[in-house]
Design a protein around this motif. Structure first.
Motif, short mmCIF file in Angstrom:
data_model
loop_
_atom_site.label_atom_id
_atom_site.label_comp_id
_atom_site.label_asym_id
_atom_site.label_seq_id
_atom_site.Cartn_x
_atom_site.Cartn_y
_atom_site.Cartn_z
N ASP A 1 87.11 -25.74 8.61
CA ASP A 1 88.44 -26.31 8.44
C ASP A 1 88.83 -26.54 6.98
N GLU B 1 108.39 -32.49 11.70
CA GLU B 1 107.07 -33.02 12.04
C GLU B 1 106.41 -32.26 13.19
N GLU B 2 107.20 -31.68 14.09
CA GLU B 2 106.63 -31.06 15.28
C GLU B 2 105.75 -29.86 14.89
N PRO B 3 104.50 -29.80 15.37
CA PRO B 3 103.63 -28.68 15.01
C PRO B 3 104.12 -27.35 15.55
N GLU B 4 104.95 -27.37 16.60
CA GLU B 4 105.54 -26.12 17.09
C GLU B 4 106.46 -25.48 16.07
N TRP C 1 105.64 -25.36 12.79
CA TRP C 1 104.81 -24.99 11.65
C TRP C 1 104.09 -23.69 11.98
N ARG D 1 93.14 -26.66 13.28
CA ARG D 1 94.17 -27.70 13.17
C ARG D 1 95.42 -27.34 13.98
N PRO D 2 95.26 -27.18 15.29
CA PRO D 2 96.44 -26.91 16.12
C PRO D 2 97.37 -28.11 16.21
N ASP D 3 96.92 -29.26 15.72
CA ASP D 3 97.82 -30.41 15.65
C ASP D 3 98.89 -30.22 14.58
N ARG D 4 98.70 -29.25 13.69
CA ARG D 4 99.69 -28.96 12.65
C ARG D 4 100.23 -27.54 12.74
N ARG E 1 100.85 -24.18 14.86
CA ARG E 1 100.83 -23.65 16.22
C ARG E 1 101.45 -22.27 16.35
N LYS F 1 94.07 -23.74 23.39
CA LYS F 1 94.80 -24.51 22.38
C LYS F 1 96.28 -24.12 22.43
#
Length: 285
Positions: free
Chosen positions: A132, A154-157, A159, A178-181, A183, A211
């Motif tokens: 990572d 802010e939405e990771p979708e 990014w 880092r799929p939280d950021r 995607r 994921k």
């Protein structure tokens, strides 16, 4: 809905195929150019001693009251150069202007290098590792330079991350960890074959809970070592694509002709971005 693809004869020799660019990869009359700002980064804690440049491209329609989507490109200048083979800023300007993608800020990050070393390049160390570190580098060192100046969703979708060759597997690895950021992923002619301990994804994808990634892959019939029994770039990309399909991912594979070159990457970029951001545009009333 069916789609009709224009007839195109297959080349007899696939060793030097080049694709023609479409209208979204060239400057178009009436499309206002965004602003590109260059930065130097010399204080990396993740990759100590390295220096690099990165560029931020802001669309002309950017409105700080409406946070923009974010797309990070590896091999920054190669992907940004308006006279190069990808022309990322030109593509972003055209697609944002036409409404095909939401207003998107592009961040084009060069690989690091050691300015005083005999072997200065750090690209493979940056990009081919299975960990990572690179995602952390982007999230803690580069992207904060952007969010300090511009409003980013802010939405990771919203990014995305893109790269080719080693930058392609780097983009996938950043999203994997880092799929939280991140995607939304574009990986072109990815160098899965030269990851230091081998390509982990055909093994991991079926055995890891899915994921929330959307993945666009490009592979080439004449990619590096395409007919070799080991370290075969074509075969490893196809293995990743098959594993994504079997694991139920939202993914798209384009298999082209030709060698290890960003030409096809550049030609595909407009459609890849449209596909990544589909269903992300505001709906009309």
């Amino acid at each position: 809905m069916s789609s009709e693809i224009p007839y195109r004869p297959l080349p007899l020799d696939q060793s030097d195929v080049r694709y023609a660019y479409g209208p979204d990869s060239v400057l178009r009359p009436g499309v206002p150019a965004g602003e590109t700002i260059a930065f130097d980064w010399t204080g990396s804690a993740i990759y100590p001693g390295t220096v690099r440049k990165f560029w931020v491209h802001v669309p002309s329609t950017y409105d700080p009251s409406a946070p923009a989507s974010l797309m990070v490109f590896q091999d920054g200048w190669w992907y940004l150069d308006p006279d190069g083979q990808v022309r990322g800023a030109t593509v972003l300007d055209n697609l944002v202007h036409s409404g095909d993608i939401p207003p998107t800020i592009g961040v084009f990050v060069d690989p690091g290098f050691f300015p005083d070393a005999e072997a200065p390049k750090n690209r493979n160390h940056d990009y081919d590792a299975f960990d990572d570190r690179y995602a952390t580098f982007l999230l803690t060192e580069i992207i904060p330079q952007v969010t300090a100046r511009y409003a980013i969703a802010e939405e990771p979708e919203r990014w995305g991350i893109c790269g080719g060759s080693s930058g392609g597997n780097c983009a996938f690895t950043a999203a994997w960890f880092r799929p939280d950021r991140f995607r939304r992923v574009i990986g072109c002619l990815s160098s899965f074959a030269q990851m230091p301990d081998g390509n982990p994804y055909p093994r991991l994808l079926p055995d890891t809970p899915r994921k929330p990634l959307r993945v666009f892959l490009q592979a080439g019939h004449r990619d590096l070592r395409w007919n070799a029994p080991e370290r075969n770039w074509l075969a490893e990309n196809l293995r990743v694509a098959a594993a994504l399909a079997e694991a139920g991912y939202d993914f798209h594979l384009v298999l082209g002709d030709g060698p290890h070159t960003p030409n096809h990457t550049g030609v595909l970029l407009p459609d890849a971005l449209r596909w990544l951001w589909r269903e992300s545009l505001p709906q009309s009333e």
